[in-house]
Design a protein around this motif. Structure first.
Motif, mmCIF file in Angstrom:
data_model
loop_
_atom_site.group_PDB
_atom_site.id
_atom_site.type_symbol
_atom_site.label_atom_id
_atom_site.label_comp_id
_atom_site.label_asym_id
_atom_site.label_seq_id
_atom_site.Cartn_x
_atom_site.Cartn_y
_atom_site.Cartn_z
ATOM 1 N N LEU A 1 38.463 31.510 41.468
ATOM 2 C CA LEU A 1 38.487 32.776 42.205
ATOM 3 C C LEU A 1 39.913 33.179 42.577
ATOM 4 O O LEU A 1 40.283 34.345 42.477
ATOM 5 C CB LEU A 1 37.615 32.669 43.462
ATOM 6 C CG LEU A 1 36.123 32.937 43.245
ATOM 7 C CD1 LEU A 1 35.341 32.589 44.495
ATOM 8 C CD2 LEU A 1 35.882 34.396 42.870
ATOM 9 N N THR B 1 41.632 34.980 39.907
ATOM 10 C CA THR B 1 41.280 36.362 39.564
ATOM 11 C C THR B 1 42.096 37.371 40.377
ATOM 12 O O THR B 1 42.049 38.561 40.087
ATOM 13 C CB THR B 1 39.786 36.657 39.815
ATOM 14 O OG1 THR B 1 39.531 36.536 41.210
ATOM 15 C CG2 THR B 1 38.893 35.727 39.047
ATOM 16 N N ASP C 1 43.744 42.937 36.597
ATOM 17 C CA ASP C 1 42.928 42.463 35.485
ATOM 18 C C ASP C 1 43.502 43.032 34.183
ATOM 19 O O ASP C 1 43.570 44.248 34.010
ATOM 20 C CB ASP C 1 41.490 42.945 35.704
ATOM 21 C CG ASP C 1 40.609 42.644 34.509
ATOM 22 O OD1 ASP C 1 40.905 41.674 33.793
ATOM 23 O OD2 ASP C 1 39.625 43.382 34.299
ATOM 24 N N THR D 1 41.227 45.666 32.058
ATOM 25 C CA THR D 1 40.839 46.992 32.536
ATOM 26 C C THR D 1 41.910 47.630 33.406
ATOM 27 O O THR D 1 41.809 48.815 33.729
ATOM 28 C CB THR D 1 39.544 46.884 33.374
ATOM 29 O OG1 THR D 1 39.766 45.913 34.408
ATOM 30 C CG2 THR D 1 38.382 46.442 32.528
ATOM 31 N N VAL E 1 42.332 47.111 36.435
ATOM 32 C CA VAL E 1 41.867 47.179 37.823
ATOM 33 C C VAL E 1 42.538 46.068 38.630
ATOM 34 O O VAL E 1 42.667 44.939 38.155
ATOM 35 C CB VAL E 1 40.327 47.026 37.875
ATOM 36 C CG1 VAL E 1 39.848 46.933 39.311
ATOM 37 C CG2 VAL E 1 39.656 48.166 37.150
ATOM 38 N N THR E 2 42.992 46.391 39.834
ATOM 39 C CA THR E 2 43.594 45.373 40.683
ATOM 40 C C THR E 2 42.520 44.731 41.544
ATOM 41 O O THR E 2 41.762 45.418 42.221
ATOM 42 C CB THR E 2 44.652 45.996 41.603
ATOM 43 O OG1 THR E 2 45.539 46.741 40.792
ATOM 44 C CG2 THR E 2 45.409 44.928 42.336
ATOM 45 N N ARG E 3 42.451 43.395 41.472
ATOM 46 C CA ARG E 3 41.399 42.699 42.215
ATOM 47 C C ARG E 3 41.978 41.935 43.396
ATOM 48 O O ARG E 3 42.995 41.248 43.263
ATOM 49 C CB ARG E 3 40.675 41.727 41.274
ATOM 50 C CG ARG E 3 39.968 42.459 40.135
ATOM 51 C CD ARG E 3 39.142 41.532 39.306
ATOM 52 N NE ARG E 3 39.937 40.633 38.489
ATOM 53 C CZ ARG E 3 39.449 39.964 37.451
ATOM 54 N NH1 ARG E 3 38.180 40.091 37.132
ATOM 55 N NH2 ARG E 3 40.207 39.163 36.759
ATOM 56 N N PHE E 4 41.314 42.018 44.516
ATOM 57 C CA PHE E 4 41.631 41.238 45.724
ATOM 58 C C PHE E 4 43.100 41.319 46.136
ATOM 59 O O PHE E 4 43.674 40.334 46.567
ATOM 60 C CB PHE E 4 41.262 39.765 45.531
ATOM 61 C CG PHE E 4 39.841 39.536 45.125
ATOM 62 C CD1 PHE E 4 38.812 39.804 46.013
ATOM 63 C CD2 PHE E 4 39.525 39.072 43.862
ATOM 64 C CE1 PHE E 4 37.490 39.595 45.650
ATOM 65 C CE2 PHE E 4 38.206 38.865 43.493
ATOM 66 C CZ PHE E 4 37.192 39.131 44.380
ATOM 67 N N ALA E 5 43.726 42.494 45.989
ATOM 68 C CA ALA E 5 45.130 42.586 46.406
ATOM 69 C C ALA E 5 45.227 43.070 47.845
ATOM 70 O O ALA E 5 46.271 42.938 48.473
ATOM 71 C CB ALA E 5 45.901 43.513 45.484
ATOM 72 N N GLY F 1 41.558 29.505 35.038
ATOM 73 C CA GLY F 1 40.740 30.675 35.333
ATOM 74 C C GLY F 1 41.028 31.875 34.447
ATOM 75 O O GLY F 1 40.130 32.371 33.756
ATOM 76 N N LEU G 1 40.101 31.197 30.894
ATOM 77 C CA LEU G 1 38.652 31.126 30.720
ATOM 78 C C LEU G 1 38.058 32.525 30.644
ATOM 79 O O LEU G 1 37.269 32.841 29.749
ATOM 80 C CB LEU G 1 38.046 30.347 31.896
ATOM 81 C CG LEU G 1 36.533 30.159 31.891
ATOM 82 C CD1 LEU G 1 36.122 29.270 30.735
ATOM 83 C CD2 LEU G 1 36.059 29.531 33.202
ATOM 84 N N GLU G 2 38.474 33.391 31.571
ATOM 85 C CA GLU G 2 37.946 34.754 31.595
ATOM 86 C C GLU G 2 38.305 35.492 30.313
ATOM 87 O O GLU G 2 37.466 36.154 29.696
ATOM 88 C CB GLU G 2 38.485 35.501 32.818
ATOM 89 C CG GLU G 2 37.834 36.860 33.001
ATOM 90 C CD GLU G 2 38.266 37.552 34.293
ATOM 91 O OE1 GLU G 2 39.202 37.086 34.948
ATOM 92 O OE2 GLU G 2 37.648 38.585 34.612
ATOM 93 N N ARG H 1 35.573 36.819 27.577
ATOM 94 C CA ARG H 1 35.453 38.218 27.183
ATOM 95 C C ARG H 1 35.624 38.385 25.683
ATOM 96 O O ARG H 1 34.886 39.121 25.040
ATOM 97 C CB ARG H 1 36.534 39.033 27.883
ATOM 98 C CG ARG H 1 36.174 39.365 29.291
ATOM 99 C CD ARG H 1 37.320 40.055 29.926
ATOM 100 N NE ARG H 1 36.888 40.769 31.113
ATOM 101 C CZ ARG H 1 37.715 41.245 32.017
ATOM 102 N NH1 ARG H 1 39.021 41.106 31.860
ATOM 103 N NH2 ARG H 1 37.268 41.881 33.073
#
Lengths: 508, 149
Positions: free
Chosen positions: A178, A181, A185, A188, A190-194, A444, A447-448, A452
């Motif tokens: 986690l 991540t 990303d 896409t 997209v910014t995750r958990f920033a 991580g 793996l992602e 994909r």
């Protein structure tokens, strides 16, 4: 021929003045850290990661690897002299090393473990140099689905085989995944958990995670513990020299240990600690005088040290040929490669032959350095054991803070280190081990990415994970790692219950 | 009452998982052929919730002995973390030498047994070494003494 070309290239790389310097620096620092109980390879490598920003990729890996096998040489010193394993894998060295030291034969024990470490390393080195090119060729034939399953196996093994609870190991892997991540990303955008922090757009830095987890958490734990400063034995030159009979009795155990270590080292999640325990047990079983084990038998000690070092060498096989690290230390090695923009995977040996062969040959150089450091200079390391922790640990804290700062010149990273350190300590108090988290964090994103890619290639069909033979085999192995221990535990519980019932019936 | 270690650990993990799962709802899940940015975080956090529940029911290891904290541990924790945060706070305004002196002094209080003289000499040494390594040897772009001094 090809092998000779490679070895020549490797020697040319390993013997440059720069790489010799970083190799010596690495093994010296490794021995130093290894000698200090409570600090291990993970802490030392984490502390040095920021330094690798300033030097080239080959020198970085040569140095970090030197730290790793250096800690193992140093770890047995504290084990033998103080009955405190300097690093976890040295726990076996305590069993016979400390009794020897109490009998006034500490010097002999130190000499034999150094020789055993050297022999084990060299056999592991031969296995690495011989097998790695072939395995990376095989790696080229694997697809993304195979890699997904290989990573799943590595992560499951790291979680379940580590010390402590299996479920909790898996929890740490998932937390690591986690944390991996966080950031933009790549697929896409997209910014995750920033949480609106510009500093988090590129994710949490590997340096910050490593320093927080292994620097801060380990230092806090070690500084709360008690150090042993009194009663250090003196080791004389003459006490180190073994008799011919003693030397001969350790030859076969060293070779067997190296073989066992070489095999287990290459497997994900197993590593040197388990290999050293297994080879000790094997020696005890086949010995003609097993009653001497635990009271200063040289055989068990030399086998376990040899296994330990051999395992370190072969642990590089999956890391460098497939890009799949088997434990947290190897994950950090992979991280150092990624910092330098080198993509780990089966193409590494072909694309970076200088790096690969230079690193491999540096293992020979580094182990020779270590023999010199550990036999003539053993007195220096015994003195290290008497450095008061009061002086050591504040210095390490400052070093961690500056190290995190130097990687990015962004004070935000220092707060991340403090936060990760606090999280790591908190989880440690709840019985979670930090190492599996590191593996999850490194693997991580890979793996992602492969997950994909596998599903894009199969047009969204999950069957791709079970129709490819390699992927299916790895999937079954992963499931076995999870299911078999549960079945064994249930059987054990049933047996205990049965026994309890018998006991109560007898009481009636 | 001593809370059993795995009870607390399981609750903490399940809560972290649930929080991440809720927050990750804002990222698209995507389809199987085109996985969205939310797929991985949502799957992983859901897994974390399940694992947390599992940990809750796993009996403690024999040597765990509940959740215990000793003063020396808390002390080491507080002073160590504080020294790292102090570096981050002070490095720009105060400069390398004052920041590392103060941070090392604070970190030295992680240990109880030391005289003030020992602590001060340690802090002077650490500040000197920090300046030597990071400013001179590695050439980090930092001031020895900041503008505020």
């Amino acid at each position: 021929m090809n092998l000779i070309d490679n070895v020549t290239l490797g020697l040319q790389t390993a013997l440059t003045l720069e790489n010799l310097f970083y190799c010596l620096a690495g093994v010296t620092l490794g021995t130093f850290v290894g000698v200090i109980p409570g600090l291990g390879a993970l802490a030392a490598i984490s502390l040095l990661l920021p330094v690798t920003y300033y030097i080239d990729s080959t020198a970085s890996l040569v140095m970090l690897a030197g730290v790793y096998y250096g800690t193992v040489y140093g770890g047995s010193t504290a084990a033998i002299l103080l009955n405190l394993p300097g690093v976890p894998s040295a726990a076996v060295a305590c069993l016979d090393g400390y009794p020897l030291s109490q009998q006034g034969k500490g010097g002999l024990a130190l000499f034999i473990t150094t020789i055993a470490s050297f022999v084990g390393s060299m056999i592991g080195f031969v296995l690495l140099a011989a097998l790695a090119p072939g395995i990376s060729q095989l790696g080229l034939m694997l697809g993304p689905a195979d890699y997904v399953m290989m990573m799943a196996l590595a992560l499951t093994a790291a979680g379940t085989m580590s010390t402590g609870s299996r479920v909790k190991g898996i929890v740490m892997v998932v937390i690591g995944l986690l944390l991996g991540t966080i950031g933009t990303d790549v697929h896409t955008g997209v910014t995750r958990f920033a949480f609106g922090h510009a500093s988090l757009l590129d994710g949490i830095s590997l340096v910050a995670i490593a320093m927080g987890l292994f620097g801060i958490t380990e230092v806090i734990n070690a500084s709360a513990g008690k150090g042993a400063q009194e009663g250090l034995p003196t080791v004389t030159w003459r006490s180190m020299i073994p008799t011919r009979k003693e030397l001969r009795s350790t030859a076969a155990p060293m070779l067997r240990g190296a073989g066992i270590g070489g095999f287990f080292g290459a497997l994900p999640g197993v590593g040197g600690t388990i290999a050293s325990f297994i080879s000790y047990a094997v020696e005890k079983r086949i010995s003609r005088h097993p009653e001497k084990f635990g009271h200063g038998a040289l055989e068990g000690m030399s086998a376990s040290e040899s296994a330990n070092n051999s395992a370190i060498q072969t642990a590089f096989i999956p890391t460098l040929t497939l890009g799949i690290p088997g434990d947290a230390v190897m994950a950090l090695m992979l991280g150092a490669l990624i910092i330098h923009g080198i993509a780990p995977g089966p193409l590494l040996i072909a694309q970076e032959p200088g790096l690969f062969w230079g690193l491999v040959m540096s293992f020979v150089v580094g182990n020779i350095f270590l023999v010199i450091l550990n036999i003539p200079l053993i007195g220096v390391w015994i003195k290290v054991l008497s450095i008061p922790r009061l002086y050591l640990f504040p210095a390490i804290m400052i070093f961690i803070a500056f190290g995190a700062l130097s990687a990015s010149m962004n004070p935000f990273d220092v707060y991340v280190v403090a936060a990760i350190g606090a999280l790591g300590w908190f989880l440690f108090k709840l019985g979670f081990q930090p190492a599996p988290l590191m593996l999850g964090f490194i693997l991580g994103p890979m793996l992602e990415e492969n997950f994909r890619r596998a599903l894009v290639l199969s047009r969204g069909d999950y069957d791709v994970f079970v129709t490819r033979p390699v992927s299916l085999t790895l999937l079954i192995a992963t499931l076995a790692l999870i299911v078999v221990p549960i079945i064994l535990a249930l059987l054990q519980m049933a047996r205990d219950k049965g026994r309890n019932r018998n006991v109560t019936q007898r009481h009636d | 009452m001593i809370l059993r270690q795995n009870r607390l650990a399981g609750m903490v993990i399940a809560c972290i998982g649930a929080a991440v799962l809720l927050y990750a709802q804002r990222y698209g899940f995507g389809t199987v052929a085109r996985i969205g940015p939310g797929f991985f975080p949502q799957m992983l956090s859901a897994l974390l919730v399940l694992l947390g529940i599992l940990v809750f029911f796993v009996p403690d290891a024999e040597d765990a002995g509940g959740v215990t904290l000793s003063w020396s541990e808390v002390r080491a924790f507080v002073f160590s973390i504080a020294s790292v945060i102090l570096i981050a706070l002070l490095i720009r305004p105060a400069g390398v030498i004052p920041a590392s002196f103060i941070a090392a002094l604070v970190a030295s209080f992680a240990h109880r047994d030391a005289t003030l003289l020992q602590r001060l000499s340690l802090s002077v040494t650490v500040a000197t070494i920090a300046a030597a390594i990071f400013v001179y040897a590695l050439g980090m772009n930092l001031r020895l003494f900041g503008r505020l001094l």
